[in-house]
Every structure is written in structure tokens, then in C-alpha cells.
Scaffold this motif. Structure first.
Motif, short mmCIF file in Angstrom:
data_model
loop_
_atom_site.label_atom_id
_atom_site.label_comp_id
_atom_site.label_asym_id
_atom_site.label_seq_id
_atom_site.Cartn_x
_atom_site.Cartn_y
_atom_site.Cartn_z
N VAL A 5 0.86 -1.19 0.00
CA VAL A 5 0.00 0.00 0.00
C VAL A 5 0.89 1.23 0.00
O VAL A 5 1.89 1.26 0.71
N LEU A 6 0.56 2.25 -0.82
CA LEU A 6 1.29 3.52 -0.79
C LEU A 6 0.43 4.55 -0.07
O LEU A 6 -0.73 4.77 -0.43
N ARG A 7 1.00 5.14 0.99
CA ARG A 7 0.23 6.06 1.84
C ARG A 7 0.85 7.45 1.80
O ARG A 7 2.08 7.58 1.78
N THR A 8 0.01 8.46 1.86
CA THR A 8 0.50 9.84 1.96
C THR A 8 0.46 10.26 3.42
O THR A 8 -0.54 10.06 4.11
N VAL A 9 1.58 10.85 3.88
CA VAL A 9 1.70 11.24 5.29
C VAL A 9 2.35 12.62 5.35
O VAL A 9 2.80 13.15 4.34
N HIS A 10 2.40 13.20 6.54
CA HIS A 10 3.17 14.44 6.70
C HIS A 10 4.02 14.37 7.96
O HIS A 10 3.73 13.61 8.89
N LEU A 11 5.06 15.17 7.97
CA LEU A 11 5.98 15.21 9.11
C LEU A 11 5.31 15.99 10.23
O LEU A 11 4.98 17.17 10.07
N ALA A 12 5.13 15.31 11.39
CA ALA A 12 4.39 15.94 12.48
C ALA A 12 5.30 16.41 13.61
O ALA A 12 4.98 17.39 14.29
N ALA A 13 6.41 15.72 13.84
CA ALA A 13 7.28 16.10 14.96
C ALA A 13 8.67 15.52 14.76
O ALA A 13 8.84 14.54 14.03
N ARG A 14 9.65 16.14 15.44
CA ARG A 14 11.04 15.70 15.33
C ARG A 14 11.67 15.78 16.72
O ARG A 14 11.49 16.77 17.42
N GLN A 15 12.38 14.72 17.11
CA GLN A 15 13.04 14.70 18.43
C GLN A 15 14.48 14.19 18.24
O GLN A 15 14.67 13.04 17.83
N TRP A 16 15.47 15.03 18.57
CA TRP A 16 16.87 14.61 18.44
C TRP A 16 17.23 13.73 19.64
O TRP A 16 17.09 14.17 20.78
N LEU A 17 17.70 12.50 19.40
CA LEU A 17 18.11 11.61 20.49
C LEU A 17 19.60 11.76 20.76
O LEU A 17 20.06 11.56 21.89
N THR A 18 20.38 12.05 19.74
CA THR A 18 21.80 12.40 19.87
C THR A 18 22.05 13.45 18.78
O THR A 18 21.17 13.69 17.95
N PRO A 19 23.26 14.04 18.75
CA PRO A 19 23.52 15.02 17.68
C PRO A 19 23.46 14.40 16.28
O PRO A 19 23.41 15.13 15.29
N GLY A 20 23.47 13.08 16.17
CA GLY A 20 23.47 12.44 14.86
C GLY A 20 22.34 11.45 14.65
O GLY A 20 22.44 10.56 13.79
N TYR A 21 21.27 11.60 15.42
CA TYR A 21 20.22 10.58 15.35
C TYR A 21 18.90 11.22 15.74
O TYR A 21 18.78 11.80 16.82
N VAL A 22 17.92 11.11 14.85
CA VAL A 22 16.66 11.83 15.09
C VAL A 22 15.47 10.89 14.93
O VAL A 22 15.46 10.03 14.04
N ARG A 23 14.51 11.06 15.85
CA ARG A 23 13.25 10.32 15.73
C ARG A 23 12.21 11.27 15.15
O ARG A 23 12.10 12.41 15.59
N VAL A 24 11.48 10.81 14.15
CA VAL A 24 10.43 11.66 13.57
C VAL A 24 9.09 10.95 13.67
O VAL A 24 9.01 9.72 13.66
N ARG A 25 8.07 11.77 13.81
CA ARG A 25 6.71 11.22 13.79
C ARG A 25 6.01 11.66 12.51
O ARG A 25 6.00 12.85 12.17
N LEU A 26 5.48 10.68 11.79
CA LEU A 26 4.67 10.95 10.60
C LEU A 26 3.21 10.73 10.97
O LEU A 26 2.90 9.82 11.76
N GLU A 27 2.36 11.54 10.39
CA GLU A 27 0.93 11.38 10.68
C GLU A 27 0.14 11.44 9.38
O GLU A 27 0.60 11.99 8.38
N GLY A 28 -1.07 10.92 9.43
CA GLY A 28 -1.96 11.00 8.28
C GLY A 28 -3.04 9.95 8.37
O GLY A 28 -2.83 8.86 8.93
N ALA A 29 -4.19 10.31 7.82
CA ALA A 29 -5.32 9.38 7.85
C ALA A 29 -4.97 8.09 7.13
O ALA A 29 -5.49 7.01 7.47
N ASP A 30 -4.06 8.16 6.14
CA ASP A 30 -3.67 6.94 5.41
C ASP A 30 -2.98 5.92 6.32
O ASP A 30 -2.86 4.75 5.95
N LEU A 31 -2.47 6.36 7.46
CA LEU A 31 -1.77 5.42 8.36
C LEU A 31 -2.75 4.59 9.20
O LEU A 31 -2.32 3.66 9.90
N VAL A 32 -4.00 4.93 9.17
CA VAL A 32 -5.00 4.09 9.85
C VAL A 32 -4.97 2.71 9.18
O VAL A 32 -5.03 2.61 7.96
N GLY A 33 -4.77 1.69 9.98
CA GLY A 33 -4.67 0.33 9.44
C GLY A 33 -3.25 -0.11 9.14
O GLY A 33 -3.01 -1.26 8.78
N PHE A 34 -2.27 0.80 9.31
CA PHE A 34 -0.87 0.41 9.05
C PHE A 34 -0.47 -0.75 9.97
O PHE A 34 -0.84 -0.79 11.13
#
Ligand code: FAD
Length: 265
Positions: free
Chosen positions: A23-52
Motif C-alpha cells: 500500500v502507498l500512503r500519503t503522510v506528513h511530518l508531524a514532529a522531530r526529536q533529536w536523540l543524539t547530535p546524529g540521530y533523530v526520531r520523527v513522527r509521521l501522521e496521516g489518515a492513510d496510516l489508519v490500518g498500518f
């Protein structure tokens, strides 16, 4: 081949291969959290992710990075794409967390994760298939660089309180360590590569393990890092430990000097 030091044991786990509908889903970047200076966690959101869903701990999805919001799904499919591991998600409210090694070399995915505006559109394709760990391994070995940390976090999450084993994580230095939560019987070691080539310190740690270091019983192993890790990984697991290659995972997750590397599946 070196002799294996323990008698064959009954099988305690299996890797169940499951095909999934692509399945190809459209999402958007919702949040970003740096865990180290070289490593980042991002949250993607979108109605298409329902059922992922992503049943396998080392599943990967293909993320599409359009320059601007695409006119439709066909345009989204044309955008540059790279492979990443789903870390956590909520299939009801529609979010998905991913973690990116921000490697500093050129590229599409790492710069996007580090700098894209909140609200930027992306695409998610897959996972198209999973290897689902069923049962309970008698022992675990997980080893990888930053790119394998999401998969190792997911495997560690499957461990019960009495699990035993080792997790080896190669990172640049103490400021870049990526802790992985695991039960007390699983030793987590952060290996510092400092100025050495990515993967070389992890490879040396694997090379240092001999037949006598093989955990007793039915051990599950996952090893992933820069592509050069594949040879020392197989030499340990198949060669010195005598494990069945259909029941462990050893993969190159990227290749030095090669953009858009595709791991053989
Ligand atoms: C099954 C699978 C799952 C993966 N899961 C994750 C994940 O969850 N998180 C994650 O961070 N990565 C993950 N990766 C690795 C990721 O797909 C690659 O690192 C990817 O090449 C990064 O894309 P890019 O656009 O930033 O760089 P590319 O355009 O692909 O490459 C540009 C340059 O950067 C170099 N490069 C790429 N990756 C690295 C790196 N990590 N360190 C140093 N140099 C690098 C390349 O050699 C090349 O010279 C996974 C790979 C596979 C195969």
C-alpha cells in the motif's frame, strides 16, 4: 569450519514469512526529536496510516521524499525513496515513528529527517512482507550500527524478563550512544568507532567471538550495518556457530559510497 561446541537443541523459535499487501500512503511530518547530535526520531501522521501494520521486527518500508506536495499518488511514486524500519505506530489514530541516522554524507533521507519543515509531505510504501519471529529463542545476539537500532529496539521489545543474550551497538562515541532497553540477562554494549570506518569496530567484535562464545540452545541472531558487515556476520553465525542461515538475519543496510543502496532480500 570450526566445530560447534554445543549439541543440537530442539527448535525454540521460527521465522514465519508473511507476504503483505503493498500500500502507498500519503503522510506528513508531524514532529522531530533529536536523540543524539546524529540521530533523530520523527513522527509521521496521516489518515492513510489508519490500518498500518508491520508484524516483523526487521520489516522495512520505502519512504518517498517529494520536493513539494505532489499532485497525486502517481507523482508521489516518482519521488526519490529510501528504506527505513517502522519503529512504533498507532493504526487507529494514524501515526508512525521512525528513527534516522543523520550521517552527514550527501543523501535524500537523512537531510529530510534533519531539516524538512514540519508539515512536509512524504509517502510510505510497504512493508511488502515480514519475517515474524514466532516462539521464544533460548538466547539472542543483536548487533548493528545506528541504522539497525530501530530493528534492534523492536527485537528487544519481544524479549521476556528472563531473556539472555547480547546486544552490540556501534556508534561514533559516548555522545552518540543509543541505549536499548533490554532485560537484565541481556548485556547491551556500546562500541565506539571514533575515527575508524563505520562497521569496522563491530566487525572486530564479531571476529573476536569464537565457537566457545556460542550461547547454549536455539539462538536467534540479527546483524545489520554497513554492507561490509555481511562477511564477518556470516563467518560467525554460519561458520563458527553452525547456525542455519534461514533462521538468522545478516544484512547490509547501506553501502559506503553508494546512494540508494538496496539490500538483497
Ligand atoms: C531493510 C533496511 C532498513 C533500514 N532501516 C533504517 C532505519 O530505520 N534507520 C536508518 O537510519 N537507516 C535505515 N536503513 C539505512 C538507510 O536506508 C540508508 O542509510 C540510506 O542509504 C540513507 O539514505 P540517504 O538518502 O540519507 O543517503 P543515500 O542517498 O542513500 O546515500 C548518500 C551517501 O550517504 C552514504 N550513507 C548512507 N547511509 C549512511 C550511514 N548510515 N552512515 C554513513 N553514510 C551513509 C552513502 O554511502 C552515500 O555515499 C535501512 C536500510 C535497510 C536496507
Amino acid at each position: 569450519m570450526t566445530a560447534v561446541n554445543s549439541a543440537p537443541s530442539p527448535t525454540s523459535f521460527r521465522l514465519e514469512r508473511r507476504p503483505l499487501e503493498l500500500v502507498l500512503r500519503t503522510v506528513h511530518l508531524a514532529a522531530r526529536q533529536w536523540l543524539t547530535p546524529g540521530y533523530v526520531r520523527v513522527r509521521l501522521e496521516g489518515a492513510d496510516l489508519v490500518g498500518f501494520d508491520s508484524p516483523g521486527s526487521d520489516d522495512h518500508i520505502r519512504i518517498f521524499f517529494p520536493d513539494t506536495a505532489p499532485a497525486g499518488i502517481d507523482e508521489l511514486r516518482q519521488a526519490p525513496s529510501r528504506e527505513y524500519t517502522p519503529l512504533a505506530w498507532d493504526a487507529e489514530s494514524g501515526w508512525l515513528d521512525l528513527e534516522f541516522a543523520v550521517h552527514g554524507a550527501d543523501g535524500v533521507a537523512a537531510p529530510w529527517a534533519a531539516t524538512a519543515d514540519i508539515g512536509s509531505v512524504a509517502g510510505i510504501g510497504g512493508p511488502r512482507g515480514s519475517a515474524v519471529l514466532q516462539g521464544r529463542p533460548d538466547a539472542w545476539l543483536l548487533a548493528g550500527d545506528e541504522t539497525a537500532v530501530p530493528a534492534m529496539r523492536r527485537y528487544a521489545h519481544l524479549m521476556d524478563a528472563d531473556a539472555v543474550g547480547r546486544i552490540l551497538v556501534e556508534v561514533p562515541d559516548a555522545d552518540h550512544e543509543l541505549p536499548i532497553t533490554a532485560p537484565p540477562g541481556v548485556r547491551v554494549t556500546q562500541l565506539h568507532r571514533d575515527d575508524a570506518a563505520s562497521g569496522s569496530v563491530l566487525a572486530a567484535a564479531l571476529d573476536a567471538l569464537g565457537a566457545a562464545d556460542r550461547p547454549t540452545g536455539d539462538v536467534f541472531c540479527f546483524i545489520a550495518a554497513e554492507q561490509a558487515i555481511v562477511a564477518p556476520g556470516r563467518a560467525l553465525l554460519q561458520g563458527r556457530w553452525g547456525l542455519d542461515p534461514s533462521r538468522f538475519v545478516v544484512k547490509g543496510y547501506w553501502k559506503r559510497g553508494a546512494a540508494e543502496y538496496h539490500a538483497p532480500h
